[in-house]
Scaffold this motif. Structure first.
Motif, PDB file in Angstrom:
ATOM      1  N   LEU A   1      -3.064   2.321  -6.222  1.00 20.70           N
ATOM      2  CA  LEU A   1      -1.866   2.281  -7.051  1.00 20.70           C
ATOM      3  C   LEU A   1      -1.211   0.919  -6.888  1.00 20.70           C
ATOM      4  O   LEU A   1      -0.913   0.507  -5.771  1.00 20.70           O
ATOM      5  CB  LEU A   1      -0.893   3.390  -6.639  1.00 20.70           C
ATOM      6  N   LEU A   2      -1.011   0.240  -8.022  1.00 17.87           N
ATOM      7  CA  LEU A   2      -0.483  -1.130  -7.993  1.00 17.87           C
ATOM      8  C   LEU A   2      -1.330  -1.970  -7.041  1.00 17.87           C
ATOM      9  O   LEU A   2      -0.821  -2.697  -6.181  1.00 17.87           O
ATOM     10  CB  LEU A   2       0.987  -1.145  -7.597  1.00 17.87           C
ATOM     11  N   THR A   3      -2.615  -1.870  -7.206  1.00 20.14           N
ATOM     12  CA  THR A   3      -3.576  -2.399  -6.240  1.00 20.14           C
ATOM     13  C   THR A   3      -3.423  -3.882  -5.980  1.00 20.14           C
ATOM     14  O   THR A   3      -3.450  -4.319  -4.829  1.00 20.14           O
ATOM     15  CB  THR A   3      -5.016  -2.065  -6.687  1.00 20.14           C
ATOM     16  N   LEU A  54      -2.824   1.255 -15.250  1.00 21.70           N
ATOM     17  CA  LEU A  54      -2.161   0.110 -14.635  1.00 21.70           C
ATOM     18  C   LEU A  54      -3.132  -0.919 -14.063  1.00 21.70           C
ATOM     19  O   LEU A  54      -2.736  -1.766 -13.263  1.00 21.70           O
ATOM     20  CB  LEU A  54      -1.246   0.594 -13.494  1.00 21.70           C
ATOM     21  N   GLN A  55      -4.375  -0.868 -14.457  1.00 22.78           N
ATOM     22  CA  GLN A  55      -5.374  -1.754 -13.872  1.00 22.78           C
ATOM     23  C   GLN A  55      -5.120  -3.213 -14.228  1.00 22.78           C
ATOM     24  O   GLN A  55      -4.920  -3.546 -15.388  1.00 22.78           O
ATOM     25  CB  GLN A  55      -6.777  -1.351 -14.329  1.00 22.78           C
ATOM     26  N   VAL A  56      -5.092  -4.033 -13.218  1.00 27.62           N
ATOM     27  CA  VAL A  56      -5.011  -5.482 -13.379  1.00 27.62           C
ATOM     28  C   VAL A  56      -6.224  -6.039 -12.652  1.00 27.62           C
ATOM     29  O   VAL A  56      -6.385  -5.799 -11.459  1.00 27.62           O
ATOM     30  CB  VAL A  56      -3.716  -6.056 -12.780  1.00 27.62           C
ATOM     31  N   THR A  57      -7.069  -6.771 -13.365  1.00 31.72           N
ATOM     32  CA  THR A  57      -8.290  -7.274 -12.757  1.00 31.72           C
ATOM     33  C   THR A  57      -8.484  -8.739 -13.140  1.00 31.72           C
ATOM     34  O   THR A  57      -7.703  -9.310 -13.880  1.00 31.72           O
ATOM     35  CB  THR A  57      -9.517  -6.461 -13.228  1.00 31.72           C
ATOM     36  N   GLY A  58      -9.560  -9.300 -12.626  1.00 27.57           N
ATOM     37  CA  GLY A  58      -9.935 -10.667 -12.984  1.00 27.57           C
ATOM     38  C   GLY A  58      -8.981 -11.697 -12.399  1.00 27.57           C
ATOM     39  O   GLY A  58      -8.464 -11.532 -11.298  1.00 27.57           O
ATOM     40  N   THR A  73      -9.009  -8.433  -7.081  1.00 33.33           N
ATOM     41  CA  THR A  73      -9.644  -9.178  -8.174  1.00 33.33           C
ATOM     42  C   THR A  73     -10.470  -8.268  -9.076  1.00 33.33           C
ATOM     43  O   THR A  73     -10.367  -8.349 -10.301  1.00 33.33           O
ATOM     44  CB  THR A  73     -10.535 -10.303  -7.606  1.00 33.33           C
ATOM     45  N   VAL A  74     -11.285  -7.404  -8.487  1.00 30.73           N
ATOM     46  CA  VAL A  74     -12.149  -6.548  -9.312  1.00 30.73           C
ATOM     47  C   VAL A  74     -11.456  -5.272  -9.765  1.00 30.73           C
ATOM     48  O   VAL A  74     -11.915  -4.594 -10.675  1.00 30.73           O
ATOM     49  CB  VAL A  74     -13.490  -6.196  -8.615  1.00 30.73           C
ATOM     50  N   GLY A  75     -10.334  -4.939  -9.124  1.00 31.52           N
ATOM     51  CA  GLY A  75      -9.609  -3.719  -9.473  1.00 31.52           C
ATOM     52  C   GLY A  75      -9.990  -2.579  -8.553  1.00 31.52           C
ATOM     53  O   GLY A  75     -10.976  -2.645  -7.823  1.00 31.52           O
ATOM     54  N   ALA A  76      -9.200  -1.540  -8.604  1.00 34.02           N
ATOM     55  CA  ALA A  76      -9.360  -0.410  -7.687  1.00 34.02           C
ATOM     56  C   ALA A  76     -10.508   0.516  -8.049  1.00 34.02           C
ATOM     57  O   ALA A  76     -10.907   1.355  -7.261  1.00 34.02           O
ATOM     58  CB  ALA A  76      -8.065   0.390  -7.630  1.00 34.02           C
TER      59      ALA A  76
END
Length: 175
Positions: free
Chosen positions: A78-80, A142-146, A128-131
């Protein structure tokens, strides 16, 4: 793993889940130990004062809360990236104030910075890669990646740690 491997995503999700749970809950437990361990928060504050922290009681609480909060969020996915930044921040501070002078290896007396760096790099990589698929970030969209995940995890963590150190770390001058 080939890009066409239909089970590849499942293996990645399992790997991310294992990393998140182990590193997140380990850090949360470490933070809890600062509060409830043999010396309690007073002992943690005493040690923080002895290594040059300006407001050791406040900083002991802040460190414990960051470790517990970021650890639980990281484990849950969550909010990784934000959780990863908290992990990076506390590890960066730990490296600077306690471990850098010892050297790299953790088995040296006083413990080197190898383990703290490993925790921080793990947090940045997951940020960086997401949870992964088995996370609250995915469930809640809520995924934030890259690059954004990397910037939040590493950038925010290092900036927060640098600010903490600039404002409150005053080690004794070497004699």
């Amino acid at each position: 793993m080939l890009a066409t491997d239909p089970l590849g995503a499942d293996r990645l999700d399992v790997a991310l889940l294992l990393l998140r749970i182990f590193f997140g809950l380990s850090l949360a437990y470490h933070g809890l130990n600062k509060v409830t361990g043999p010396s309690g928060l007073g002992g943690t504050a005493g040690w923080f004062g002895s290594i040059g922290m300006r407001w050791p009681r406040w900083q002991a609480r802040l460190a414990a809360a960051t470790e517990i909060g970021a650890g639980v969020l990281f484990a849950a996915g969550l909010l990784t990236s934000v959780a990863a930044s908290g992990i990076v921040g506390v590890m960066f501070v730990a490296i600077v104030v306690a471990h850098w002078k010892v050297g790299f290896f953790v088995f040296k007396p006083g413990q080197g910075w190898e383990y703290c760096a490993s925790i921080a790099v793990t947090a940045v990589a997951v940020g960086t890669v997401g949870a992964g698929r088995w996370s609250l970030d995915r469930v809640l969209g809520l995924q934030v990646t890259g690059w954004w995940g990397l910037a939040i995890a590493a950038g925010l963590g290092v900036v927060a740690a640098a600010l903490q150190l600039a404002v409150s770390y005053r080690p004794e001058a070497s004699k």
